[in-house]
Design an enzyme around this catalytic site. Sequence first.
Site, PDB file in Angstrom:
ATOM      1  N   LYS A  90      40.941  28.921  51.108  1.00 20.59           N
ATOM      2  CA  LYS A  90      40.577  27.502  51.130  1.00 20.59           C
ATOM      3  C   LYS A  90      41.569  26.682  51.966  1.00 20.59           C
ATOM      4  O   LYS A  90      41.180  25.915  52.826  1.00 20.59           O
ATOM      5  CB  LYS A  90      40.540  26.981  49.683  1.00 20.59           C
ATOM      6  CG  LYS A  90      39.687  25.747  49.508  1.00 20.59           C
ATOM      7  CD  LYS A  90      39.352  25.506  48.038  1.00 20.59           C
ATOM      8  CE  LYS A  90      40.594  25.198  47.232  1.00 20.59           C
ATOM      9  NZ  LYS A  90      40.328  24.859  45.841  1.00 20.59           N
ATOM     10  N   ASP A 135      40.472  31.727  28.131  1.00 22.30           N
ATOM     11  CA  ASP A 135      40.423  32.930  28.976  1.00 22.30           C
ATOM     12  C   ASP A 135      40.037  34.177  28.164  1.00 22.30           C
ATOM     13  O   ASP A 135      39.093  34.886  28.537  1.00 22.30           O
ATOM     14  CB  ASP A 135      41.798  33.092  29.670  1.00 22.30           C
ATOM     15  CG  ASP A 135      41.932  34.413  30.380  1.00 22.30           C
ATOM     16  OD1 ASP A 135      41.566  34.496  31.552  1.00 22.30           O
ATOM     17  OD2 ASP A 135      42.403  35.387  29.752  1.00 22.30           O
ATOM     18  N   LYS A 168      36.494  36.713  28.259  1.00 22.08           N
ATOM     19  CA  LYS A 168      36.558  38.182  28.309  1.00 22.08           C
ATOM     20  C   LYS A 168      35.816  38.794  27.120  1.00 22.08           C
ATOM     21  O   LYS A 168      35.119  39.804  27.261  1.00 22.08           O
ATOM     22  CB  LYS A 168      38.020  38.629  28.308  1.00 22.08           C
ATOM     23  CG  LYS A 168      38.776  38.219  29.571  1.00 22.08           C
ATOM     24  CD  LYS A 168      40.276  38.389  29.389  1.00 22.08           C
ATOM     25  CE  LYS A 168      41.054  38.023  30.642  1.00 22.08           C
ATOM     26  NZ  LYS A 168      42.494  37.870  30.386  1.00 22.08           N
ATOM     27  N   GLU A 190      46.731  31.757  34.325  1.00 30.18           N
ATOM     28  CA  GLU A 190      45.705  31.160  35.172  1.00 30.18           C
ATOM     29  C   GLU A 190      46.312  29.979  35.933  1.00 30.18           C
ATOM     30  O   GLU A 190      47.339  29.424  35.522  1.00 30.18           O
ATOM     31  CB  GLU A 190      44.549  30.650  34.304  1.00 30.18           C
ATOM     32  CG  GLU A 190      43.830  31.730  33.527  1.00 30.18           C
ATOM     33  CD  GLU A 190      43.222  32.789  34.421  1.00 30.18           C
ATOM     34  OE1 GLU A 190      42.300  32.477  35.178  1.00 30.18           O
ATOM     35  OE2 GLU A 190      43.686  33.952  34.364  1.00 30.18           O
ATOM     36  N   VAL A 226      46.163  38.642  42.680  1.00 27.47           N
ATOM     37  CA  VAL A 226      45.387  39.891  42.653  1.00 27.47           C
ATOM     38  C   VAL A 226      44.931  40.266  44.067  1.00 27.47           C
ATOM     39  O   VAL A 226      44.963  41.444  44.452  1.00 27.47           O
ATOM     40  CB  VAL A 226      44.174  39.759  41.695  1.00 27.47           C
ATOM     41  CG1 VAL A 226      43.406  41.074  41.623  1.00 27.47           C
ATOM     42  CG2 VAL A 226      44.642  39.358  40.301  1.00 27.47           C
ATOM     43  N   GLU A 236      35.262  45.103  36.442  1.00 28.91           N
ATOM     44  CA  GLU A 236      36.251  45.713  35.546  1.00 28.91           C
ATOM     45  C   GLU A 236      37.507  44.857  35.422  1.00 28.91           C
ATOM     46  O   GLU A 236      38.098  44.729  34.343  1.00 28.91           O
ATOM     47  CB  GLU A 236      36.624  47.105  36.077  1.00 28.91           C
ATOM     48  CG  GLU A 236      37.419  47.954  35.124  1.00 28.91           C
ATOM     49  CD  GLU A 236      36.659  48.217  33.830  1.00 28.91           C
ATOM     50  OE1 GLU A 236      35.698  48.980  33.856  1.00 28.91           O
ATOM     51  OE2 GLU A 236      37.047  47.647  32.794  1.00 28.91           O
ATOM     52  N   VAL A 250      38.175  41.801  32.637  1.00 32.25           N
ATOM     53  CA  VAL A 250      38.483  41.943  31.202  1.00 32.25           C
ATOM     54  C   VAL A 250      39.675  42.873  31.007  1.00 32.25           C
ATOM     55  O   VAL A 250      39.616  44.063  31.326  1.00 32.25           O
ATOM     56  CB  VAL A 250      37.253  42.494  30.428  1.00 32.25           C
ATOM     57  CG1 VAL A 250      37.543  42.533  28.929  1.00 32.25           C
ATOM     58  CG2 VAL A 250      36.018  41.646  30.694  1.00 32.25           C
TER      59      VAL A 250
HETATM   60  N1  HSE Z   1      45.579  34.782  32.777  1.00 34.38           N
HETATM   61  C1  HSE Z   1      45.083  36.067  32.449  1.00 34.38           C
HETATM   62  C2  HSE Z   1      45.947  36.656  31.346  1.00 34.38           C
HETATM   63  C3  HSE Z   1      45.073  36.937  33.670  1.00 34.38           C
HETATM   64  O1  HSE Z   1      47.048  36.147  31.144  1.00 34.38           O
HETATM   65  O2  HSE Z   1      45.528  37.602  30.700  1.00 34.38           O
HETATM   66  C4  HSE Z   1      44.365  38.245  33.501  1.00 34.38           C
HETATM   67  O3  HSE Z   1      43.012  38.041  33.202  1.00 34.38           O
END
Ligand code: HSE
Length: 409
Positions: free
Chosen positions: A38, A192, A196, A181, A16, A120, A123
């Site tokens: 990092k 995940d 959200k 992820e 991103v 934003e 989610v």
């Molecule tokens: N790993 C998340 C997904 C990325 O696959 O939706 C977007 O939040």
Amino acid sequence: MSNKPLTIGLFGFGCVGQGLWKIAEQRSDIQIKKICVKSRHKPRPLPESYFTYNPDDILSDPETDVVVELIDDAGAALQILKNALQKGKHVVTANKRMLAENLIEVLRLQRQHNRAVLYEAAVCGSIPIIRTLEEYYAHQEITAIDGIFNGSTNYILTRVLDENRTYAEALHEAQKAGFAEADPTLDVEGLDPRYKLSLAILHAFGMVLLPEQIPVAGISKIGKEEVRFARQNGLSLKLSVGAVKEGNRIFAYVLPQFVPVAGALAAVRHEFNAVHITGSYTGKQLLVGKGAGSLPTALAVLSDIAALHHNYRYAYTKYANAASLEFTTDVSVKAWVRFSDGSGNHWQAFTKIIGGAANASGQVVVGELPLDKLMALQEQNRVTAVLIADDCTISTLPADATGVMQQVA
Ligand code: HSE
């Protein structure tokens, strides 16, 4: 804030972050001044001079107006958020885990430092759900939000069910495309989308529901039996999220769900996400869009940055006015439950049985049962639970090898 370009300090330069860089390059209203990363040794597509390894180079820079935080580590992200707000900077973040696990603290810090935290991108990627709930839907009671809140699992289920890939191939593709992820267990085990959902619940209903309170199961236990049942009955399979308000009680879940192939959710494929919002005036509305991926998610980040130009911040109207809402799991659901341990009779948990079968290697029961019983069952290693949406028509039940139904009757 004036119309001069906003100076951004960026934390993280993954999928991103790189998307945001590409978009920012084409614009004159924002300037990414420094990027804090990092690892010193990763090959990167920009000259070394853009990067720093010291967070303070951004946090203590008086010219930096906005900190954009796009790292994986939720603990480190919270520290960045705290330090940034303390130094008087606004924060834009996509870190759903950090936000969901620290909702109250994040609300408090915004008030204390009188700075905005916008998220934003946290989610459903490019779907403008948070601001839509905040602004457009602030003026009506929302009675339900549901849909598909994870791109990776939707991509995997689409590839496996519709395109004959194996689970492992599809997961690998989702990782390569940058949807998953860093730890893909967060996707496939439903954690995940649970983060959200917790954020969406805050903005839809004004309730703080910590992720660990929300019943969850992912897609890792889905097997060929579920795929066969879906095909035989004209159903599709989705990792669904839902939160429903009945009076002052809210129940919520993240669970695999059979949905009709001809319905709206089945048409949401690959990395696309969907959000149904049901409101007292509008009835049910559907938003669909890319839920993961570099540029779609970066656009959501950009949109938050742009909103800071006109001093936007969340009003949390529903939260401020929330009556005493109660969380409940006391609700009945329709489900398919497959027991692959080959022993025991499992239908006692059900209040209504639609069908079922047993053979030497296990049992399947299709029926209605309380949500908390379903969750207790599926926590067992060898049990797969899948919700069945109300609009599914089931014509073919698993073959009844040993007369379970007769025993039940
Ligand atoms: N790993 C998340 C997904 C990325 O696959 O939706 C977007 O939040």
